[in-house]
Design a protein around this motif. Structure first.
Motif, PDB file in Angstrom:
ATOM      1  N   GLU A 104      47.399  27.457  43.280  1.00 23.50           N
ATOM      2  CA  GLU A 104      46.157  28.170  43.007  1.00 23.50           C
ATOM      3  C   GLU A 104      46.347  29.118  41.832  1.00 23.50           C
ATOM      4  O   GLU A 104      47.441  29.645  41.621  1.00 23.50           O
ATOM      5  N   PRO A 105      45.292  29.368  41.054  1.00 25.08           N
ATOM      6  CA  PRO A 105      45.441  30.287  39.917  1.00 25.08           C
ATOM      7  C   PRO A 105      45.595  31.744  40.323  1.00 25.08           C
ATOM      8  O   PRO A 105      46.178  32.545  39.586  1.00 25.08           O
ATOM      9  N   VAL A 106      45.053  32.125  41.481  1.00 26.00           N
ATOM     10  CA  VAL A 106      45.136  33.507  41.952  1.00 26.00           C
ATOM     11  C   VAL A 106      45.344  33.510  43.464  1.00 26.00           C
ATOM     12  O   VAL A 106      45.060  32.522  44.153  1.00 26.00           O
ATOM     13  N   LEU A 107      45.829  34.632  43.980  1.00 27.58           N
ATOM     14  CA  LEU A 107      45.885  34.834  45.426  1.00 27.58           C
ATOM     15  C   LEU A 107      44.593  35.442  45.952  1.00 27.58           C
ATOM     16  O   LEU A 107      44.253  35.280  47.121  1.00 27.58           O
ATOM     17  N   GLY A 108      43.898  36.161  45.086  1.00 27.48           N
ATOM     18  CA  GLY A 108      42.660  36.811  45.497  1.00 27.48           C
ATOM     19  C   GLY A 108      42.219  37.804  44.451  1.00 27.48           C
ATOM     20  O   GLY A 108      42.678  37.775  43.294  1.00 27.48           O
ATOM     21  N   TYR A 109      41.337  38.709  44.863  1.00 29.04           N
ATOM     22  CA  TYR A 109      40.748  39.678  43.950  1.00 29.04           C
ATOM     23  C   TYR A 109      40.635  41.026  44.648  1.00 29.04           C
ATOM     24  O   TYR A 109      40.454  41.100  45.869  1.00 29.04           O
ATOM     25  N   PHE A 110      40.699  42.083  43.856  1.00 30.08           N
ATOM     26  CA  PHE A 110      40.350  43.412  44.340  1.00 30.08           C
ATOM     27  C   PHE A 110      39.000  43.792  43.737  1.00 30.08           C
ATOM     28  O   PHE A 110      38.728  43.519  42.565  1.00 30.08           O
ATOM     29  N   VAL A 111      38.162  44.395  44.551  1.00 32.89           N
ATOM     30  CA  VAL A 111      36.819  44.750  44.117  1.00 32.89           C
ATOM     31  C   VAL A 111      36.434  46.075  44.746  1.00 32.89           C
ATOM     32  O   VAL A 111      36.823  46.393  45.879  1.00 32.89           O
ATOM     33  N   GLU A 112      35.680  46.867  44.009  1.00 34.17           N
ATOM     34  CA  GLU A 112      35.183  48.129  44.552  1.00 34.17           C
ATOM     35  C   GLU A 112      34.125  47.860  45.627  1.00 34.17           C
ATOM     36  O   GLU A 112      33.258  47.000  45.451  1.00 34.17           O
ATOM     37  N   VAL A 113      34.214  48.585  46.714  1.00 36.07           N
ATOM     38  CA  VAL A 113      33.257  48.422  47.799  1.00 36.07           C
ATOM     39  C   VAL A 113      31.830  48.619  47.301  1.00 36.07           C
ATOM     40  O   VAL A 113      30.912  47.861  47.651  1.00 36.07           O
ATOM     41  N   ALA A 114      31.625  49.629  46.466  1.00 41.15           N
ATOM     42  CA  ALA A 114      30.271  49.924  45.978  1.00 41.15           C
ATOM     43  C   ALA A 114      29.695  48.749  45.187  1.00 41.15           C
ATOM     44  O   ALA A 114      28.506  48.438  45.307  1.00 41.15           O
ATOM     45  N   TRP A 115      30.506  48.088  44.375  1.00 41.12           N
ATOM     46  CA  TRP A 115      30.012  46.972  43.581  1.00 41.12           C
ATOM     47  C   TRP A 115      29.688  45.772  44.474  1.00 41.12           C
ATOM     48  O   TRP A 115      28.656  45.126  44.320  1.00 41.12           O
TER      49      TRP A 115
END
Length: 423
Positions: A104-115
């Motif tokens: 896979e190209p990534v394991l995952g993502y981090f994202v701001e809760v508000a967004w």
């Protein structure tokens, strides 16, 4: 014949899990009411990254993509990570989980809760099957044979075939439904902020295990890191009271200058860490999802991910037609999710009690275990896939193409009482 209730489902709580559930049900052509005590929808974050950041694994990405909100999310600040490094403060124990190991190209993502919440709320506002009740708190629940009647402050009662509690760890709807919860306080607080370092994070998440709790450096899209530092309560209070320069020096030492010195940090916040597990996930015409059903130790970033799997499982269990509050579907949901979530909780406790405690014997075992894990081959890939949500029994709505084709149909299991759910 009694008149049909106005809604198929009333969801209480418009956080990330509740909003996703409302959208998933609405896209199954269900009539959904979403009730939240906040005055209005979450606004998109400003120019500065917020300090409350969550992890989205590949199953969560698949769910959000299937619901049509992944593309809008990508228009904002998403922070992909391709690997995760873990190491112990006492010895040479080290392991690395890499997306390349599972193709896979990534394991995952981090994202701001508000967004994340902002994008979900925009999608809900545009959906014709959703009615939003902002600024209304649920204060009473009546349950009949074919419906629930939710009394809300400042509005007419909301009648639906199913009530879903997505109103957080201290869920009021869970309390109104008479469902108890078992809790354990870890005696820790999670310290969060954003910080800059001399060296680039390289899209790698890093976590160092320290006596008392780990420190995690989570990559952000602007080149900084988000901090999740788990400390005993008194120690957390001390760190909160430090000036910025002193705090940066302590964080540099705690991370062993893995990315060089910490050069700046934003406002710090801390919140208590408590494990909670509802004694049952369903009652008559009521289902619990997300933190209303469970909270786990956040050291692996799986809290939101298992909540979103609850959403996918409940949407699948109640189906696209028929009575969404029927016992059979709710039983199926409870069987599907409660055992899985209990297993994740046990794994988090293993890491907490195995890594946060001191002593030479524990340190030796930790370091040996991490070295073996790093060389384990197939077992390591299995752990990586599991953490990414690439399991064959993942609910269809959240199934990533790499998860496999088999669908472990929970409805095939006997319908007797399981996991404390008495329906």
């Amino acid at each position: 014949m009694s008149k049909q209730p106005a809604y198929d489902c009333v969801v209480v709580g418009a956080g990330a899990v509740g909003a996703t559930l409302a959208l998933a049900l609405a896209q199954q052509d269900r009539r959904v009411a979403l009730v939240d005590g906040r005055p209005g929808p979450t606004e998109a974050p400003g120019a500065e990254h917020g300090e409350f950041v969550v992890s989205l694994n590949l199953a969560s990405v698949a769910l959000l993509s299937n619901l049509g909100v992944w593309a809008p999310l990508q228009a904002g600040r998403l922070s992909p990570y391709t690997a995760m490094e873990l190491w112990d403060s006492a010895g040479a124990g080290h392991t690395r989980f890499d997306s390349a190991d599972i193709g896979e190209p990534v394991l995952g993502y981090f994202v701001e809760v508000a967004w994340l919440e902002s994008v979900l709320h925009q999608a809900l506002a545009a959906h014709p099957q959703v009615t939003l009740f902002w600024g209304h708190r649920a204060n009473a629940l009546d349950i009949d044979a074919d419906r629930v009647r939710l009394q809300v402050e400042g509005a007419q009662p909301v009648e639906a075939a199913l009530a879903a509690a997505a109103d957080g760890a201290r869920s009021h709807l869970r309390e109104l439904a008479g469902i108890d919860v078992t809790s354990y306080d870890y005696g820790q607080r999670a310290l969060v902020c954003n910080f800059a370092t001399e060296a680039s994070h390289g899209a790698v998440a890093r976590q160092r295990f320290l006596p008392g709790g780990p420190v995690a450096m989570l990559p952000l899209s602007d080149g900084r890191c988000s901090l999740a530092w788990f400390r005993p309560e008194a120690e957390a209070e001390r760190l909160l009271a430090l000036d910025e320069a002193s705090f940066c020096a302590e964080l540099s030492a705690a991370t062993k200058h893995r990315l060089g010195a910490v050069t700046a940090a934003t406002r710090r916040r801390a919140y208590p860490i408590v494990r909670r597990h509802a004694d049952q996930y369903v009652a008559e015409r009521v289902a619990l999802v997300g933190d209303a059903a469970h909270t786990i130790h956040p050291q692996a970033g799986q809290g939101l991910n298992i909540g979103l799997l609850d959403v996918a499982a409940l949407a699948d269990a109640v189906g696209v037609r028929g009575d969404p509050g029927a016992r059979r579907g709710l039983r199926r949901y409870a069987r599907w999710r409660r055992g899985h979530n209990a297993a994740v909780m046990a794994a988090m406790d293993f890491f907490h009690f195995g890594f946060a405690q001191g002593g030479p014997v524990r340190a030796l075992a930790r370091n040996l275990g991490m070295r073996l894990a790093d060389r384990s081959g197939p077992a390591k890939r299995w752990v990586t896939r599991s953490g990414c949500g690439l399991s064959e029994d993942t609910p269809p709505l959240a199934r990533h193409p790499a998860a496999g084709l088999r669908h472990a149909d929970a409805a095939a299991a006997p319908l007797g009482t399981r996991h404390g759910d008495p329906l």
